[in-house]
Motif scaffolding. Structure first.
Motif, short mmCIF file in Angstrom:
data_model
loop_
_atom_site.label_atom_id
_atom_site.label_comp_id
_atom_site.label_asym_id
_atom_site.label_seq_id
_atom_site.Cartn_x
_atom_site.Cartn_y
_atom_site.Cartn_z
N PRO A 271 0.82 -1.22 0.00
CA PRO A 271 0.00 0.00 0.00
C PRO A 271 0.85 1.27 0.00
CG PRO A 271 0.08 -0.93 2.19
CD PRO A 271 0.78 -1.91 1.30
N LEU A 272 0.24 2.32 -0.50
CA LEU A 272 0.90 3.63 -0.47
C LEU A 272 1.03 4.12 0.96
CD1 LEU A 272 1.84 5.98 -2.41
CD2 LEU A 272 -0.44 6.95 -2.07
N VAL A 273 -0.04 4.01 1.74
CA VAL A 273 -0.06 4.37 3.15
C VAL A 273 -0.39 3.12 3.96
CG1 VAL A 273 -1.20 5.73 4.94
CG2 VAL A 273 -0.72 6.75 2.71
N ASP A 274 0.46 2.80 4.91
CA ASP A 274 0.24 1.62 5.73
C ASP A 274 -0.84 1.92 6.76
OD1 ASP A 274 0.34 -0.67 7.17
OD2 ASP A 274 2.39 -0.44 7.90
N LEU A 275 -2.08 1.56 6.45
CA LEU A 275 -3.18 1.82 7.36
C LEU A 275 -3.07 0.99 8.64
CD1 LEU A 275 -6.12 2.02 4.81
CD2 LEU A 275 -4.82 3.90 5.81
N GLY A 276 -2.20 -0.03 8.60
CA GLY A 276 -1.97 -0.81 9.81
C GLY A 276 -1.39 0.02 10.94
N MET A 277 -0.78 1.17 10.59
CA MET A 277 -0.25 2.04 11.65
C MET A 277 -1.36 2.54 12.56
SD MET A 277 2.79 4.30 9.86
CE MET A 277 1.76 4.99 8.55
N PHE A 278 -2.57 2.71 12.00
CA PHE A 278 -3.67 3.19 12.81
C PHE A 278 -4.16 2.13 13.80
CE2 PHE A 278 -3.82 6.22 9.34
CZ PHE A 278 -4.13 7.40 9.99
N ALA A 279 -3.77 0.86 13.58
CA ALA A 279 -4.13 -0.19 14.53
C ALA A 279 -3.35 -0.05 15.83
CB ALA A 279 -3.89 -1.57 13.92
N SER A 397 4.80 11.22 19.56
CA SER A 397 4.25 9.87 19.70
C SER A 397 3.91 9.27 18.34
CB SER A 397 2.99 9.90 20.58
OG SER A 397 3.30 10.31 21.89
N MET A 398 3.30 10.08 17.47
CA MET A 398 2.93 9.60 16.14
C MET A 398 4.15 9.19 15.34
SD MET A 398 1.51 11.77 12.95
CE MET A 398 3.19 12.34 12.75
N LEU A 399 5.18 10.04 15.34
CA LEU A 399 6.37 9.77 14.54
C LEU A 399 7.16 8.59 15.10
CD1 LEU A 399 7.59 11.03 12.00
CD2 LEU A 399 9.14 12.32 13.47
N SER A 400 7.21 8.45 16.41
CA SER A 400 7.95 7.36 17.01
C SER A 400 7.24 6.03 16.85
CB SER A 400 8.19 7.64 18.51
OG SER A 400 9.02 8.76 18.68
N GLU A 401 5.92 6.05 16.74
CA GLU A 401 5.18 4.81 16.53
C GLU A 401 5.30 4.28 15.11
OE1 GLU A 401 2.97 2.62 18.29
OE2 GLU A 401 4.28 3.44 19.80
N ALA A 402 5.61 5.17 14.16
CA ALA A 402 5.68 4.75 12.76
C ALA A 402 7.00 4.05 12.49
CB ALA A 402 5.56 5.97 11.84
N PRO A 403 7.01 2.98 11.70
CA PRO A 403 8.28 2.35 11.30
C PRO A 403 9.15 3.35 10.56
CG PRO A 403 6.39 0.98 10.68
CD PRO A 403 5.85 2.31 11.10
N ALA A 404 10.47 3.21 10.69
CA ALA A 404 11.39 4.17 10.08
C ALA A 404 11.21 4.24 8.57
CB ALA A 404 12.83 3.81 10.43
N HIS A 405 10.94 3.09 7.93
CA HIS A 405 10.82 3.10 6.47
C HIS A 405 9.49 3.69 5.99
CE1 HIS A 405 8.66 -0.61 7.45
NE2 HIS A 405 8.09 -0.53 6.26
N ALA A 532 1.76 -9.79 7.35
CA ALA A 532 1.21 -9.77 8.70
C ALA A 532 1.81 -8.65 9.52
CB ALA A 532 1.47 -11.12 9.40
N GLU A 533 3.15 -8.39 9.33
CA GLU A 533 3.80 -7.33 10.07
C GLU A 533 3.34 -5.98 9.57
OE1 GLU A 533 7.70 -8.70 9.17
OE2 GLU A 533 8.08 -9.30 11.24
N ARG A 534 3.15 -5.86 8.24
CA ARG A 534 2.78 -4.59 7.67
C ARG A 534 1.40 -4.16 8.15
NH1 ARG A 534 3.42 -5.93 2.81
NH2 ARG A 534 1.26 -6.46 2.39
N SER A 535 0.53 -5.10 8.39
CA SER A 535 -0.83 -4.76 8.82
C SER A 535 -0.92 -4.56 10.32
CB SER A 535 -1.79 -5.89 8.42
OG SER A 535 -1.45 -7.07 9.10
N GLY A 536 0.23 -4.62 11.03
CA GLY A 536 0.20 -4.40 12.46
C GLY A 536 0.07 -5.69 13.25
N GLU A 537 -0.04 -6.88 12.59
CA GLU A 537 -0.14 -8.16 13.27
C GLU A 537 1.19 -8.87 13.22
OE1 GLU A 537 -3.12 -10.27 11.22
OE2 GLU A 537 -4.70 -8.79 11.60
N ARG A 538 1.50 -9.62 14.25
CA ARG A 538 2.75 -10.36 14.31
C ARG A 538 2.48 -11.83 14.03
NH1 ARG A 538 6.77 -7.65 16.53
NH2 ARG A 538 7.85 -9.54 17.16
N PRO A 539 3.35 -12.51 13.29
CA PRO A 539 3.14 -13.93 13.04
C PRO A 539 3.07 -14.71 14.34
CG PRO A 539 4.88 -13.04 11.63
CD PRO A 539 4.55 -11.99 12.63
#
Length: 563
Positions: A271-279, A397-405, A532-539
């Motif tokens: 995705p262009l924007v990882d909506l999983g971040m909002f999870a 908080s928002m910036l630190s929660e987002a993955p660096a990439h 699974a990681e991209r959507s905010g879920e861990r295997p």
């Protein structure tokens, strides 16, 4: 840095590689702050030049509206597009292109001889601003991987933003007293001529994950959807009827396009924007806090400026000076924000900021038709400190929660929420203000019904009509309009305080403590996250070992992980 950005920096040469290391990262911060200062100043510098522009170029009412509004409208629409494009092709590259475009557009605006030319130049300035703003924040995220240092850097960054917003009108007023109106744009050019080579030499290049193609269709959907939504919201803020085709149409179309954008992102592998971040509760809550803070305060700031000038009779320069304590308090809050965040944590910091701001807003309800300079000074200081504390904690908080990439996309989401909150705030509080103000001037004894109808649109129009009427009817209309405006201001302040208290409740979902330890990168993160990681879920297979070896980190992952 992420693996990708570290590898990219390694091949960019010794100067750029060193920029993110040692003392060089603070030099990078200075360059980024100068970039932000230019964009922040340009957002407000035109406000005082509008009368001079009107006198010289003679724009129509619609053209004048576009001259003022096209910059924030275009900028807000393109933040997600350029923020995610920077993750893809390089944040430094996008930033430098933004510098160049900003300089060219400034020259075009300064020497514009027709309203259409100035509108085009302001639109190009908006494109340049959209390239610069998310790039500065995402490069800052990469250059300061340690959260303690990053908090201090964000504090300085946000303090500069507060300075720029306040300096804009003062700088514009000074230039207009000595030069022509185009000088308010011309000052950008020498600064850009310096920033381009310095930025090219010192700023490190970094990118996010490059897995999969860049979603061009999604970027265009986001841009068009935001343009329609912000345009409709701005028309509402300008007092246009809700059911007007030019208001309701763009709003509905923009909302529909944004819904399509979200649905498209949910179903794309990359995705262009990882909506999983909002999870992640901290990320979504921080974005919501930014929206609520701006929703409550931006429209209020415009109303306060009208109060100082039209009710108290202060000059534009005196009005700017009265608002300076607010700016100084915001600067102070930005400078001490990192220490406060480490000591109290995001939850208490943002919640306290909302409460302090609400207290300042409630204190302002004591304003009347007489000047209470001491009350205004104390309330503005508390307002500036509380607002900056809130925005600082939310942005960090928002910036630190987002993955660096995903830093560019996260920064774009934050800036977009800021712009949307500001636009909706102007519309909402403007509507509340008009609803509370209009009844008081609709039936003034001795004033014709038609004049009362026109006077109910705004205090400025009421004063103009009162001047034309003259005599006792004019004086009666002026008094009624002034009293009604103060009443409407009180009602608006109460609504604003309610929104701020709602923000304080929302902030309770933020993490209690500031997690400052940077987690080590996993190989999957360096090569591109699994779905699974991209959507905010861990295997599921990762969890048992993680529970045994990293209990604190698992708890953060499940709730409010901070890198």
């Amino acid at each position: 840095m992420s693996g990708t950005s570290a590898a990219t920096a390694a091949v960019r040469g010794p100067h750029r590689r060193a920029a993110g290391e040692g003392a060089g990262r603070w030099v990078v911060l200075v360059v980024l702050c100068v970039s932000l200062l230019l964009v922040a100043v340009d957002a407000t510098v035109l406000h005082v030049a509008v009368p001079a522009v009107t006198e010289d170029l003679r724009p129509g009412a619609v053209e004048l509206l576009w001259i003022v509004d096209v910059y924030p409208l275009v900028c807000a629409s393109l933040l997600i597009l350029f923020g995610t494009l920077g993750d893809r092709v390089g944040r430094r590259r996008i930033l430098l292109l933004g510098y160049a475009l900003f300089g060219v557009a400034s020259a075009l605006a300064a020497f514009a001889h027709h309203p259409q030319t100035l509108i085009l130049a302001r639109a190009l300035l908006g494109v340049g601003g959209a390239m610069i703003m998310p790039a500065t924040l995402s490069i800052l995220r990469q250059v300061f991987p340690d959260r303690r240092e990053r908090a201090l850097a964000i504090g300085l960054w946000s303090a500069v933003a507060a300075v720029g917003a306040a300096v804009g009108p003062l700088l514009g007023g000074f230039l207009l007293e000595h030069f022509w109106w185009g000088s308010v744009f011309l000052v950008n050019i020498p600064l850009m001529l310096v920033s381009l080579p310095v930025g090219r030499l010192l700023l490190p290049e970094s990118t996010g994950g490059r897995e999969g193609p860049w979603d061009v269709t999604g970027a265009l959907l986001a841009a068009a959807g935001l343009f329609g939504s912000v345009f409709g919201v701005k028309r509402l803020g300008g007092g246009e009827p809700v059911l007007s085709a030019l208001t309701l149409g763009p709003l509905l179309l923009g909302a529909a396009l944004l819904v399509l954008f979200v649905r498209r992102q949910r179903h794309r592998t990359h995705p262009l924007v990882d909506l999983g971040m909002f999870a992640r509760p901290a990320f979504g809550t921080a974005v919501g806090c930014i929206v609520l803070a701006m929703l409550a305060l931006v429209g209020l700031e415009l109303i306060a400026a009208q109060y100082l000038q039209l009710v108290l009779g202060l000059s534009p320069l005196s009005t700017g000076l009265r608002l300076l304590p607010l700016t100084f308090a915001a600067m102070a809050a930005g400078l001490v924000g990192a220490r406060v965040l480490r000591r109290f944590g995001p939850r208490r910091m943002v919640c306290a900021g909302f409460c302090a701001t609400a207290l300042a807003v409630l204190a302002l309800t004591a304003m009347g038709t007489a000047d209470a300079a001491g009350l205004l000074l104390a309330a503005f200081v508390l307002l500036g400190f509380g607002l900056e504390t809130t925005l600082f904690g939310a942005y960090e908080s928002m910036l630190s929660e987002a993955p660096a990439h995903r830093a560019g996309g996260a920064a774009a989401i934050g800036e977009t929420s800021y712009q949307l909150g500001a636009g909706i705030g102007i519309a909402l509080l403007g509507t509340v203000m008009n609803a509370a103000y209009a009844p008081g001037v609709s039936r003034v004894p001795g004033v014709p019904a038609g004049a009362s109808e026109q006077a109910s649109h705004s205090l400025g129009e009421a004063y103009e009509i009162a001047g034309r009427l003259g005599g006792p009817p004019g004086d009666a209309l002026r008094r009624a309009a002034r009293d009604s405006f103060v009443h409407g201001l009180h009602v608006t302040l109460l609504v604003s305080a309610g929104l701020l208290l709602l923000g304080a409740l929302a902030a309770l979902r933020l993490p209690r403590a500031m997690q400052c330890e940077e987690p080590a990168e996993r190989p999957a993160e360096r090569q591109g996250e699994r779905p699974a990681e991209r959507s905010g879920e861990r295997p599921a297979r990762d969890l048992p070992a993680q529970r045994e070896t990293e209990p604190v980190r698992v708890a953060l992952d499940a709730g409010h992980r901070a890198p």
